[in-house]
Design an enzyme around this catalytic site. Sequence first.
Site, PDB file in Angstrom:
ATOM      1  N   GLY A 154       0.799  -1.212   0.000  1.00  0.00           N
ATOM      2  CA  GLY A 154       0.000   0.000   0.000  1.00  0.00           C
ATOM      3  C   GLY A 154       0.833   1.265   0.000  1.00  0.00           C
ATOM      4  O   GLY A 154       0.325   2.350  -0.311  1.00  0.00           O
ATOM      5  N   ASP A 155       2.107   1.152   0.343  1.00  0.00           N
ATOM      6  CA  ASP A 155       3.046   2.272   0.268  1.00  0.00           C
ATOM      7  C   ASP A 155       3.959   2.167  -0.951  1.00  0.00           C
ATOM      8  O   ASP A 155       4.173   3.141  -1.672  1.00  0.00           O
ATOM      9  CB  ASP A 155       3.927   2.311   1.522  1.00  0.00           C
ATOM     10  CG  ASP A 155       3.206   2.836   2.743  1.00  0.00           C
ATOM     11  OD1 ASP A 155       2.499   3.841   2.619  1.00  0.00           O
ATOM     12  OD2 ASP A 155       3.349   2.227   3.820  1.00  0.00           O
ATOM     13  N   ILE A 156       4.524   0.986  -1.162  1.00  0.00           N
ATOM     14  CA  ILE A 156       5.589   0.852  -2.155  1.00  0.00           C
ATOM     15  C   ILE A 156       5.063   0.920  -3.583  1.00  0.00           C
ATOM     16  O   ILE A 156       5.686   1.536  -4.464  1.00  0.00           O
ATOM     17  CB  ILE A 156       6.381  -0.443  -1.906  1.00  0.00           C
ATOM     18  CG1 ILE A 156       7.182  -0.296  -0.607  1.00  0.00           C
ATOM     19  CG2 ILE A 156       7.324  -0.745  -3.062  1.00  0.00           C
ATOM     20  CD1 ILE A 156       7.949  -1.527  -0.203  1.00  0.00           C
TER      21      ILE A 156
END
Length: 408
Positions: free
Chosen positions: A180-182
């Site tokens: 969800g971040d990368i």
Amino acid sequence: MADITQGDPAPLSGIKVLDLSHMLAGPYATMTLADLGAEVIKVEPLAGDMIRRAGPDITDEDTYGGYFASVNRNKKCISLDLRSDMGREVLLRLVAQCDVLVENFRVGVMDRLGLSYESLREINPRLVYGCIRGFGDPRTGEGELTDWPAYDVVAQAMGGVMQVTGEAAGPPMKSGPGLGDIFPAALLTSGVLAGVVRAQRTGQGSFVDVSMYDAMVSLCERIVYQYSVDGSVAHRVGNAHPFFEPFGLYPAMDGWFALAAPTDEIWRLLVTLIGRDDLGSDSRLSSGSGRSAHRDEVRTAIEAWSRTRTLQEIRARLGGRVPFGPVQDARQIVEDGHLARRDMLWTVAHPPTGAPLTLAGQPIHFHGVARSQVRPAPALGEHTDEVLAELDFSDEEVARWRREGILR
């Protein structure tokens, strides 16, 4: 690495990036730009990016944990209070010199600081302003969730990742890495570089926005078209694939391995290699749809062979012939000679201790261009004096601001 011209500049040499991001998503994006040769100046608050204190701790100082070290390499760092007039003045001078600005604050934070995209564009019309938000920025499309905060686990939950991850009878499950971040970070990197090309062509900057929620929906593209085609809602299938068989994880005597034989040609080769030519001549299993329809039978046959063999024996039989790979832990990854030869394990000297620190390298490779020596993540405020001197602030000004506690 062969055919490297040491004098060739890095691909993003000459690009200057102002990094106001924190946590994982923004820093991962700017790390990629830094790895590819951009000059990245990370601007941190006086207390530092909160992930400086995330473990595992490398020293007792609590300002340089492994989390921070991994995604902030190759950057410079200044530390100042953006709420102060001095902090904003420094930032505005930097904006005038930079090609790119990246931040991942919640909606409205930069506006309230007097540093909105619109105001920064007045200073530098060529500026490419990149941001990552949980649910997007109103400038690119305002929705009812725009003001909601988000972290990786929220984006994975809402975007479909958790609904299709895990065992069929088990609960939804997040991925191990912070997808969800990368993944939003990777998309922002692409968007920012597209903006840089546009600026070079037209002289006009861009506002580039990536929503974590949007990115997860994009990552889960399969479940969207499945629902559109036949109304089916995808569910968890463990380590199997909803369409292909064999395709998943299988047990050996001493561990697990991944195996994929989705085409008829690879299937026929596989059954020959495991001594089951009878399966290759079985008309029920001659097509992908047939193997999917009889997936339990296919799996049972493969497991009967694999459970009586070690991973090394299976590798010797299947490796390089059919898509195969053992499930590896961190120790095995770090000791993998293939990754070392691919320059995927970078070692830096940890600044406070001088001890070697191994990091996952940059997977974007350019033929004929050598990467520069990797620099460790900076100490908090390590380059403040250097950067301010380049902006023509005097030593007296810098000393006074430190005394006033608005500069580190």
